[in-house]
Enzyme design. Structure first.
Site, mmCIF file in Angstrom:
data_model
loop_
_atom_site.group_PDB
_atom_site.id
_atom_site.type_symbol
_atom_site.label_atom_id
_atom_site.label_comp_id
_atom_site.label_asym_id
_atom_site.label_seq_id
_atom_site.Cartn_x
_atom_site.Cartn_y
_atom_site.Cartn_z
ATOM 1 N N ASN A 196 9.330 2.017 95.803
ATOM 2 C CA ASN A 196 9.190 3.232 96.607
ATOM 3 C C ASN A 196 9.679 4.494 95.913
ATOM 4 O O ASN A 196 9.425 5.600 96.401
ATOM 5 C CB ASN A 196 9.929 3.067 97.932
ATOM 6 C CG ASN A 196 9.306 2.002 98.820
ATOM 7 O OD1 ASN A 196 8.335 1.358 98.449
ATOM 8 N ND2 ASN A 196 9.856 1.821 100.002
ATOM 9 N N TYR A 226 11.502 -10.815 92.616
ATOM 10 C CA TYR A 226 10.187 -10.199 92.803
ATOM 11 C C TYR A 226 9.163 -10.636 91.760
ATOM 12 O O TYR A 226 7.998 -10.238 91.842
ATOM 13 C CB TYR A 226 10.313 -8.679 92.772
ATOM 14 C CG TYR A 226 11.164 -8.133 93.887
ATOM 15 C CD1 TYR A 226 10.710 -8.135 95.204
ATOM 16 C CD2 TYR A 226 12.439 -7.629 93.642
ATOM 17 C CE1 TYR A 226 11.491 -7.639 96.237
ATOM 18 C CE2 TYR A 226 13.233 -7.129 94.671
ATOM 19 C CZ TYR A 226 12.748 -7.137 95.962
ATOM 20 O OH TYR A 226 13.523 -6.648 96.984
ATOM 21 N N HIS A 257 3.074 -7.733 94.798
ATOM 22 C CA HIS A 257 3.424 -6.320 94.630
ATOM 23 C C HIS A 257 3.830 -5.992 93.196
ATOM 24 O O HIS A 257 3.997 -4.803 92.861
ATOM 25 C CB HIS A 257 4.579 -5.982 95.582
ATOM 26 C CG HIS A 257 4.498 -4.623 96.198
ATOM 27 N ND1 HIS A 257 3.324 -3.878 96.293
ATOM 28 C CD2 HIS A 257 5.457 -3.842 96.786
ATOM 29 C CE1 HIS A 257 3.571 -2.729 96.894
ATOM 30 N NE2 HIS A 257 4.847 -2.671 97.192
ATOM 31 N N TYR A 309 12.829 0.545 91.780
ATOM 32 C CA TYR A 309 12.191 -0.088 92.931
ATOM 33 C C TYR A 309 10.938 0.705 93.288
ATOM 34 O O TYR A 309 10.830 1.911 93.049
ATOM 35 C CB TYR A 309 13.128 -0.275 94.126
ATOM 36 C CG TYR A 309 14.154 -1.365 93.861
ATOM 37 C CD1 TYR A 309 13.846 -2.704 94.075
ATOM 38 C CD2 TYR A 309 15.409 -1.042 93.343
ATOM 39 C CE1 TYR A 309 14.770 -3.710 93.806
ATOM 40 C CE2 TYR A 309 16.338 -2.035 93.062
ATOM 41 C CZ TYR A 309 16.009 -3.369 93.289
ATOM 42 O OH TYR A 309 16.903 -4.361 92.997
ATOM 43 N N ASN A 361 3.275 2.802 98.739
ATOM 44 C CA ASN A 361 4.491 3.614 98.620
ATOM 45 C C ASN A 361 4.822 3.990 97.180
ATOM 46 O O ASN A 361 5.382 5.066 96.918
ATOM 47 C CB ASN A 361 5.672 2.898 99.260
ATOM 48 C CG ASN A 361 5.587 2.897 100.777
ATOM 49 O OD1 ASN A 361 5.017 3.807 101.378
ATOM 50 N ND2 ASN A 361 6.139 1.865 101.409
#
Length: 214
Positions: free
Chosen positions: A84, A32, A37, A82, A130
């Site tokens: 969310n 990531y 994001h 993470y 989120n």
């Protein structure tokens, strides 16, 4: 060095200087890194390096660091839950240090802003983000916490927004983002020294003017 930092934090705890907590949102793991994001994580890293703050501990499910801007204590966190579930880390950290939510700034990506544009906001909703949804939930539904919104732009054409968020920037967009992160350092330092309202007024005006002239 560590003893000096601990001593300064003890002294600040007995003074009127209330700490700030900066929480960058993102996803852990190499896959990531440098994705759209994860610009909240990147903002924390760039800020920490610029201020000589070591992100060398784990606290409440976050990679954590603490230091000072002038005499004001600053805590930096990158939740490792993470995206969310970011609130599972942010909520307990704020509670642990007994911080009012107006001293917690969440740094996050925002598709509603052009790539490289920043906005300091005193409060707001989640905008279908989120990570913000989770933070709001773990702040007991309270939305009145500041944010540094980091513009990443909209996905092109009919591209799935989820795929867009997990892509890395192209070279042009990465240059814009690198410049924006440096501007973010100035914004956060300004907040600590001048307060959120005054900082947001001047910083947001400068950002709008910059993008009008590009």
């Amino acid at each position: 060095m560590l003893n000096t930092i601990h001593r300064r934090f003890f002294q600040s705890a007995t003074s009127s200087l209330q700490p700030w907590l900066f929480v960058g949102l993102g996803n852990p793991g190499d896959k990531y890194k440098r994705t759209r994001h994860n610009v909240g994580f990147e903002m924390i890293d760039v800020f920490a390096e610029s201020q000589g703050i070591q992100m060398d501990s784990v606290h409440c499910k976050a990679i954590f660091g603490k230091g000072f801007i002038g005499d004001v204590p600053v805590f930096l966190a990158k939740p490792q839950t993470y995206m969310n579930l970011s609130g599972e880390s942010a909520g307990p950290i704020a509670a642990y240090y007994k911080l009012p939510l107006n001293r917690v700034i969440v740094l996050h990506d925002d598709m509603d802003l052009p790539c490289g544009m920043l906005r300091l906001s005193p409060k707001g909703g989640h905008g279908s983000h989120n990570g913000l949804k989770s933070v709001i939930y773990h702040f007991r539904g309270n939305r009145e916490f500041p944010r540094l919104r980091i513009g990443i732009g909209r996905p092109p054409g009919q591209m799935d927004p989820k795929a867009f968020l997990l892509q890395q920037f192209n070279a042009t967009s990465q240059r814009k983002m690198d410049a924006a992160l440096q501007e973010g350092v100035s914004a956060l330092r300004l907040v600590v020294s001048k307060g959120l309202v005054e900082s947001a007024r001047s910083f947001n005006t400068d950002q709008s003017y910059k993008h009008l002239t590009v």
